[in-house]
Scaffold this active site. Structure first.
Site, PDB file in Angstrom:
ATOM      1  N   ARG A 155      36.978  51.364  29.176  1.00 26.03           N
ATOM      2  CA  ARG A 155      38.291  50.941  29.454  1.00 26.03           C
ATOM      3  C   ARG A 155      38.613  51.173  30.787  1.00 26.03           C
ATOM      4  NH1 ARG A 155      36.673  48.864  26.399  1.00 26.03           N
ATOM      5  NH2 ARG A 155      37.131  48.523  24.123  1.00 26.03           N
ATOM      6  N   SER A 228      45.951  46.913  21.922  1.00 27.27           N
ATOM      7  CA  SER A 228      45.770  48.326  21.618  1.00 27.27           C
ATOM      8  C   SER A 228      46.545  49.079  22.723  1.00 27.27           C
ATOM      9  CB  SER A 228      44.512  48.813  21.673  1.00 27.27           C
ATOM     10  OG  SER A 228      43.595  47.989  20.811  1.00 27.27           O
ATOM     11  N   GLU A 324      46.232  52.964  27.080  1.00 30.28           N
ATOM     12  CA  GLU A 324      45.324  51.897  27.707  1.00 30.28           C
ATOM     13  C   GLU A 324      46.189  50.834  28.746  1.00 30.28           C
ATOM     14  OE1 GLU A 324      42.545  50.092  24.929  1.00 30.28           O
ATOM     15  OE2 GLU A 324      43.019  48.138  25.717  1.00 30.28           O
TER      16      GLU A 324
HETATM   17  C1  LIG Z   1      47.041  40.688  21.090  1.00 32.52           C
HETATM   18  C2  LIG Z   1      46.224  41.217  22.051  1.00 32.52           C
HETATM   19  C3  LIG Z   1      44.755  41.889  22.028  1.00 32.52           C
HETATM   20  C4  LIG Z   1      44.198  42.515  22.800  1.00 32.52           C
HETATM   21  N1  LIG Z   1      42.680  43.059  22.518  1.00 32.52           N
HETATM   22  C5  LIG Z   1      41.910  43.492  23.470  1.00 32.52           C
HETATM   23  C6  LIG Z   1      40.591  43.877  23.022  1.00 32.52           C
HETATM   24  O1  LIG Z   1      39.988  43.752  22.113  1.00 32.52           O
HETATM   25  N2  LIG Z   1      39.959  44.704  23.866  1.00 32.52           N
HETATM   26  C7  LIG Z   1      40.641  44.935  25.294  1.00 32.52           C
HETATM   27  O2  LIG Z   1      39.693  45.456  26.208  1.00 32.52           O
HETATM   28  N3  LIG Z   1      41.709  44.363  25.667  1.00 32.52           N
HETATM   29  C8  LIG Z   1      42.537  43.818  24.818  1.00 32.52           C
HETATM   30  N4  LIG Z   1      43.822  43.364  24.925  1.00 32.52           N
HETATM   31  C9  LIG Z   1      44.170  43.808  26.640  1.00 32.52           C
HETATM   32  C10 LIG Z   1      44.200  42.501  27.407  1.00 32.52           C
HETATM   33  O3  LIG Z   1      43.899  41.469  26.785  1.00 32.52           O
HETATM   34  C11 LIG Z   1      43.083  42.997  28.530  1.00 32.52           C
HETATM   35  O4  LIG Z   1      43.269  44.128  29.113  1.00 32.52           O
HETATM   36  C12 LIG Z   1      42.796  41.793  29.405  1.00 32.52           C
HETATM   37  O5  LIG Z   1      41.785  41.662  30.284  1.00 32.52           O
HETATM   38  C13 LIG Z   1      44.006  41.722  30.198  1.00 32.52           C
HETATM   39  O6  LIG Z   1      44.253  40.438  30.985  1.00 32.52           O
HETATM   40  P1  LIG Z   1      45.330  40.089  31.774  1.00 32.52           P
HETATM   41  O7  LIG Z   1      44.978  38.583  32.575  1.00 32.52           O
HETATM   42  O8  LIG Z   1      46.415  39.481  31.100  1.00 32.52           O
HETATM   43  O9  LIG Z   1      45.862  41.053  32.854  1.00 32.52           O
HETATM   44  P2  LIG Z   1      47.282  41.696  33.174  1.00 32.52           P
HETATM   45  O10 LIG Z   1      47.955  42.159  32.122  1.00 32.52           O
HETATM   46  O11 LIG Z   1      48.139  40.509  33.869  1.00 32.52           O
HETATM   47  O12 LIG Z   1      46.767  42.767  34.206  1.00 32.52           O
HETATM   48  C14 LIG Z   1      46.265  43.857  33.846  1.00 32.52           C
HETATM   49  C15 LIG Z   1      45.726  44.770  34.915  1.00 32.52           C
HETATM   50  O13 LIG Z   1      44.912  44.008  35.689  1.00 32.52           O
HETATM   51  C16 LIG Z   1      45.220  43.885  36.901  1.00 32.52           C
HETATM   52  N5  LIG Z   1      44.787  42.470  37.539  1.00 32.52           N
HETATM   53  C17 LIG Z   1      45.008  41.330  36.623  1.00 32.52           C
HETATM   54  N6  LIG Z   1      44.236  40.445  37.254  1.00 32.52           N
HETATM   55  C18 LIG Z   1      43.852  40.736  38.405  1.00 32.52           C
HETATM   56  C19 LIG Z   1      43.182  40.406  39.593  1.00 32.52           C
HETATM   57  N7  LIG Z   1      42.680  38.955  39.594  1.00 32.52           N
HETATM   58  N8  LIG Z   1      42.644  41.166  40.553  1.00 32.52           N
HETATM   59  C20 LIG Z   1      42.692  42.672  40.522  1.00 32.52           C
HETATM   60  N9  LIG Z   1      43.751  43.145  39.530  1.00 32.52           N
HETATM   61  C21 LIG Z   1      44.217  41.986  38.510  1.00 32.52           C
HETATM   62  C22 LIG Z   1      46.774  43.754  37.101  1.00 32.52           C
HETATM   63  O14 LIG Z   1      47.271  44.207  38.145  1.00 32.52           O
HETATM   64  C23 LIG Z   1      46.935  45.157  35.921  1.00 32.52           C
HETATM   65  O15 LIG Z   1      46.642  46.285  36.445  1.00 32.52           O
HETATM   66  C24 LIG Z   1      44.428  42.734  24.160  1.00 32.52           C
HETATM   67  C25 LIG Z   1      45.926  42.402  24.311  1.00 32.52           C
HETATM   68  C26 LIG Z   1      46.704  41.611  23.391  1.00 32.52           C
HETATM   69  C27 LIG Z   1      48.070  41.286  23.758  1.00 32.52           C
END
Ligand SMILES: Cc1cc2nc3c(=O)[nH]c(=O)nc-3n(C[C@H](O)[C@H](O)[C@H](O)COP(=O)(O)OP(=O)(O)OC[C@H]3O[C@@H](n4cnc5c(N)ncnc54)[C@H](O)[C@@H]3O)c2cc1C
Length: 331
Positions: A155, A228, A324
């Site tokens: 992670r 998580s 996380e």
């Molecule tokens: C119900 C649920 C289940 C989940 N299950 C998992 C799982 O099983 N495994 C897991 O690993 N995660 C899980 N997550 C967490 C999440 O889905 C992941 O971390 C996902 O990759 C976040 O993507 P996002 O586009 O929403 O990022 P955001 O939440 O918008 O951003 C997350 C981080 O990434 C940065 N970021 C986003 N896009 C970019 C970009 N293009 N360039 C540079 N930085 C960027 C942001 O600045 C921030 O620091 C879960 C979340 C939820 C709500």
């Protein structure tokens, strides 16, 4: 076009209130050359599914909405724009017969955020499939990073450790190497048995993972959350053995000879915190690792409650839980 005073509540899966002073949607790579993008943003926003917004955000929020999947070679190489939906990309690969992504189905968020915390689930991690991350480096311009440059960990990645340096614009993947299905993590085999499947395909595994996730995780449209909340802590084997003396059913996943990974959800559950909280924030009653917005919570409510969890687990087990989710603001 730049907008001002944009409410980010509907752009984060926790449903937390926060107003972005300046909000800029990024829909075209050419925009990056323009004046508005000269300064590094204060927040790069994807799907908002791994964020804890603590307060209104001064400065610039860039919302990455670049879209498109390029499947150039007809084999297993894909280049995917950063704003593409992760789950849709996983389905795209499965529909074309590729093995690899099935354990990572139904993770919310964008493709561009996947390398940031090296998303993982059910024994698989996205870093296994990435051949390059294409980014805009502030003060430099477009750059391509190899997997080694990305410094992926559990992670974790360079992008998480150096926020504000890179805006990821696209990610390249290679699924051409034949891979065995990963069935030994979590309840996958049990779910396949329940479905009566003896010789599973990648799609069967994806369906099994989908079923497990739907039964364990709340729908964030109905109950705000960010999945998580804490990482599974990696502890010394000696710590694990000490804990086994009082908790003989403590599960653990071996990391190396000297370390094991403990399930954070189990520790929170055994600390008596599953389903606990107050009227605004609590742990989900079916999975203690997930903190939920029960209605009207703000980022501080969630942060305070998460600290109570960390303190209780540290007191009862001597294990420190690390967040996380990414904190935004209030630093
Ligand atoms: C119900 C649920 C289940 C989940 N299950 C998992 C799982 O099983 N495994 C897991 O690993 N995660 C899980 N997550 C967490 C999440 O889905 C992941 O971390 C996902 O990759 C976040 O993507 P996002 O586009 O929403 O990022 P955001 O939440 O918008 O951003 C997350 C981080 O990434 C940065 N970021 C986003 N896009 C970019 C970009 N293009 N360039 C540079 N930085 C960027 C942001 O600045 C921030 O620091 C879960 C979340 C939820 C709500």
């Amino acid at each position: 076009m730049m907008r001002y005073g944009v409410d980010l509540r509907r752009f984060n899966t926790f449903g937390l209130p926060a107003v972005a002073e300046q909000y800029l949607p990024l829909t075209d790579l050419a925009q990056l050359e323009g004046e508005e993008f000269r300064q590094a943003p204060d927040l790069v926003l994807g799907g908002g599914s791994n964020l804890l917004l603590l307060e209104d955000l001064p400065g610039l929020t860039v919302h990455v909405l670049l879209s498109g999947i390029t499947w150039s070679d007809g084999k297993g190489r894909f280049r995917v724009a950063a704003g593409a939906d992760w789950n849709q990309f996983v389905r795209y690969t499965l529909e074309r017969g590729f093995v690899g992504m099935e354990n990572l189905i139904l993770i919310p968020g964008t493709v561009g955020a996947a390398p940031v915390q090296n998303i993982g689930a059910y024994g698989a991690e996205v870093a296994e499939f990435i051949t390059a991350v294409h980014a805009w480096e502030y003060g430099v311009g477009p750059v391509d990073l190899s997997p080694a440059d990305c410094a992926f960990g559990y992670r974790d990645s360079r992008f998480k450790r150096e926020p504000g340096r890179y805006l990821i614009t696209a990610v390249s993947f290679d699924l051409s190497t034949p891979r065995a299905l990963k069935l030994d993590y979590g309840a996958i085999r049990g779910e396949l048995d329940r479905l009566g499947i003896e010789q599973p395909t990648a799609t069967d595994v994806a369906n099994a993972v989908t079923g497990i996730r739907r039964s364990k995780l709340p729908d964030w449209f109905l109950l705000g959350n960010s999945g998580s909340f804490f990482k599974n802590p990696v502890v010394a084997r000696s710590t694990y053995e000490r804990l086994l003396q009082t908790h003989s059913d403590l599960p653990a996943y071996p990391i190396d000879e000297a370390h094991v990974k403990l399930p954070a959800g189990w520790l929170i559950d055994r600390a008596g915190l599953r389903g606990q909280g107050n009227e605004r924030v609590g742990t989900y009653d079916r999975q203690a690792l997930v903190l939920v917005n029960r209605g009207g919570a703000c980022g501080r409510d969630v942060l305070d409650f998460s600290k109570r969890i960390q303190d209780t687990v540290a007191e009862q087990f001597g294990v420190q839980l690390e967040r996380e989710v990414q904190l935004v603001g209030g630093m």
